[in-house]
Design an enzyme around this catalytic site. Structure first.
Site, PDB file in Angstrom:
ATOM      1  N   SER A 364      -1.058  17.006   6.296  1.00 18.96           N
ATOM      2  CA  SER A 364      -2.075  16.334   5.484  1.00 18.96           C
ATOM      3  C   SER A 364      -1.465  16.093   4.116  1.00 18.96           C
ATOM      4  O   SER A 364      -1.070  17.039   3.437  1.00 18.96           O
ATOM      5  CB  SER A 364      -3.332  17.188   5.356  1.00 18.96           C
ATOM      6  OG  SER A 364      -4.217  16.616   4.407  1.00 18.96           O
ATOM      7  N   ARG A 365      -1.365  14.828   3.724  1.00 18.97           N
ATOM      8  CA  ARG A 365      -0.708  14.524   2.446  1.00 18.97           C
ATOM      9  C   ARG A 365      -1.616  14.805   1.252  1.00 18.97           C
ATOM     10  O   ARG A 365      -1.199  14.681   0.121  1.00 18.97           O
ATOM     11  CB  ARG A 365      -0.228  13.063   2.435  1.00 18.97           C
ATOM     12  CG  ARG A 365       0.820  12.822   3.505  1.00 18.97           C
ATOM     13  CD  ARG A 365       1.489  11.469   3.419  1.00 18.97           C
ATOM     14  NE  ARG A 365       2.438  11.327   4.524  1.00 18.97           N
ATOM     15  CZ  ARG A 365       2.225  10.621   5.600  1.00 18.97           C
ATOM     16  NH1 ARG A 365       1.092   9.973   5.747  1.00 18.97           N
ATOM     17  NH2 ARG A 365       3.132  10.540   6.556  1.00 18.97           N
ATOM     18  N   VAL A 366      -2.873  15.163   1.531  1.00 17.01           N
ATOM     19  CA  VAL A 366      -3.764  15.605   0.462  1.00 17.01           C
ATOM     20  C   VAL A 366      -3.604  17.107   0.255  1.00 17.01           C
ATOM     21  O   VAL A 366      -3.705  17.617  -0.853  1.00 17.01           O
ATOM     22  CB  VAL A 366      -5.231  15.233   0.796  1.00 17.01           C
ATOM     23  CG1 VAL A 366      -6.196  15.842  -0.204  1.00 17.01           C
ATOM     24  CG2 VAL A 366      -5.385  13.723   0.832  1.00 17.01           C
TER      25      VAL A 366
END
Length: 514
Positions: A364-366
């Site tokens: 998850s790039r968040v």
């Protein structure tokens, strides 16, 4: 009283001056060829790309190819009653769908028409299916969790409101199950969900609707269905229609979630349309703009700035791979557009790890921005431990002589893997996730046999709900694990472990089902 000729002339001039009616212009053309849901129309020189066209017998179409002396359009609906020579008229409108709260709890087709037998839907607004994505200045960073209730996701690859997270894997290994669990978990959390079924059979859509109704989730969900029996044009339109329905909530400062199930079939439908429109094929026979097909859809997911109301639209696109091939054309396209992917692995699924999420390939790039403080604290090192466990497990099968630290790490990894297994349609609250993961990462499960981990988890959560309701509510309220709550949690874990039977028993209470 009689009017003079001058008075009559003055009244007429005033009426003409004040007359302000809109000019209605409708061009007409003639169908010259009709096949495969595509109409070739001569005329309509003023037609716009994406304009709604009116065919005879109440059928509508959408202009896609604007050529020098003809227009090619997709027909949205049954076209058996149409024939060459029929007149086609422009409407001056882009293709629109009804939007609004009235759609919640209903099953509609790609044009927003009800198909659930519950009567008409009296919406007040209609929005274009294609709308520009919010610009950079209209957005704000994603920092609010959209909890799925699935521990393996919320702890390892968290999803935030306004994010685009891809669910990817082979067929029949739990992608739709994760999406449905996520929708079920949003009950009472002010998140309107939209489930889009593209190219599925009608029985599957009916099954999803029945499941959501059974678990009380249909009351906050819209189902948009474009089944395999419907024209490719409607399968192509369905996700854009659903996105507009979700944007209606986002523009009002509310939160919405759209599940696109799945975009592989959407790309197939678009390829079929493009080839029928005689557009030049490219790689794997897809048209050259297939990347733009999905980027303009998924870019509409955003968390709006406070000046724009602060609403959000979260996207969960699903992509089906063939034999674990994530390097194929459509999977790589969508991976590059999204903010991360949850990769489901067939080997894990058939080995009994469900949900079958691959820790190494999922991201998850968040990241931690979409986690509560409590969950971030307890799950921080868990991802690394699981990744190291997978590498060690692959190495350890070739060697029986392992040092103590390696054996301990393997045992901890087995327990954490077992802890993340979860039955379908049983979302776990974030407060319970924090407590269970804390126990797993801090050694409270080291003496519990691996086959009894699921039983331990189920019994501990039930026991907490009965005897430590204050701890549970404080964790939920504060969303953080401070020193005071951590001391209470340690005390609760020690007390529960003293009474938990770690000896051999017949069957674990929390056994997993597919």
């Amino acid at each position: 009283m009689s009017l003079s000729a001058d008075d009559i002339g003055r009244i007429i001039k005033t009426k003409i001056t004040d007359f302000d009616a809109p000019v209605v212009s409708a061009e007409s053309g003639v169908i010259t060829a009709l096949a495969d849901g595509i109409a070739q129309i001569y005329g309509l020189e003023g037609a716009m790309a994406g304009e709604l066209l009116e065919f005879p017998k109440g059928v509508f179409g959408m202009a896609l190819n604007l050529e020098e002396d003809l227009v090619r359009a997709i027909i949205m609906g049954p076209y058996e009653g149409l024939s060459e020579g029929d007149e086609v008229r422009t409407t001056g409108r882009i293709v629109e769908v009804p939007v609004g709260r009235e759609l919640v709890g209903r099953v509609v087709n790609a044009l927003g028409e009800p198909i659930d037998g519950k009567g008409e839907i009296a919406t007040k607004e209609r929005w274009p299916v294609e709308r520009p994505a919010p610009g950079v200045v209209d957005r704000q960073p994603v920092d609010t969790p959209a909890a799925t209730g699935i521990m393996a996701i919320d702890a390892l690859v968290p999803i935030g409101r306004g994010q685009r997270e891809l669910l990817i894997g082979d067929r029949q290994i739990g992608k739709t199950a994760i999406a449905i669990d996520t929708i079920i978990n949003q009950k009472g959390k002010n998140l309107t969900c939209i489930y889009v079924a593209i190219g599925q059979n009608a029985a599957s859509v009916a099954r999803v609707a029945a499941l959501l109704e059974e678990y009380g989730a249909l009351e906050h969900t819209i189902i948009v269905s474009a089944t395999a029996a419907e024209p490719a044009a409607l399968q192509y339109l369905a996700p854009y229609s659903a996105c507009s329905m979700g944007e209606w909530f986002m523009e009002r400062g509310e939160d919405a979630l759209v599940v696109y199930d799945d975009l592989s079939k959407h790309a197939w439908a678009y390829r079929e349309i493009s080839l029928a429109l005689r557009r030049p094929p490219g790689r794997e026979a897809y048209p050259g703009d297939v990347f733009y097909l999905h980027s303009r859809l998924l870019e509409r997911a955003a968390r709006l700035s406070q000046e724009r109301g602060g609403g959000s639209l979260t996207a969960l696109p699903i992509i089906e791979t063939q034999a674990n091939d994530v390097s194929a054309y459509i999977p790589t396209n969508v991976i590059s557009i999204t903010d991360g992917q949850i990769y489901l692995e067939g080997d894990l699924f058939y080995a009994g790890t469900r949900p079958a999420i691959s820790v190494g390939l999922s991201v998850s790039r968040v990241g931690g921005d979409a986690m509560t403080k409590g969950l971030r604290k307890v799950a921080g090192g868990m991802r690394l431990e699981l990744a190291q466990y997978r590498a060690l497990a692959a190495f350890a099968q070739f060697s029986s002589d392992l040092d103590r630290s390696t054996r301990d790490q393997l045992e901890r990894g087995r327990r954490l893997t077992e802890l993340l297994k979860q039955d379908q349609y049983q979302p776990v609250p974030v407060s319970h996730q924090v407590m269970v993961i804390y126990a797993g990462t801090n050694g409270y499960l080291d003496q519990v046999p691996v086959e009894k981990i699921s039983s331990w988890s189920a019994q501990f959560r039930r026991w907490i709900g009965q005897t430590r309701t204050q701890l549970e509510s404080q964790l939920e309220e504060r969303q953080a694990l401070d020193e005071e709550l951590e001391a209470q949690l340690k005390e609760a874990l020690e007390e529960f472990n003293q009474g938990f039977d770690t000896g051999p028993v017949a069957v674990a209470a929390g056994s997993q089902e597919g």
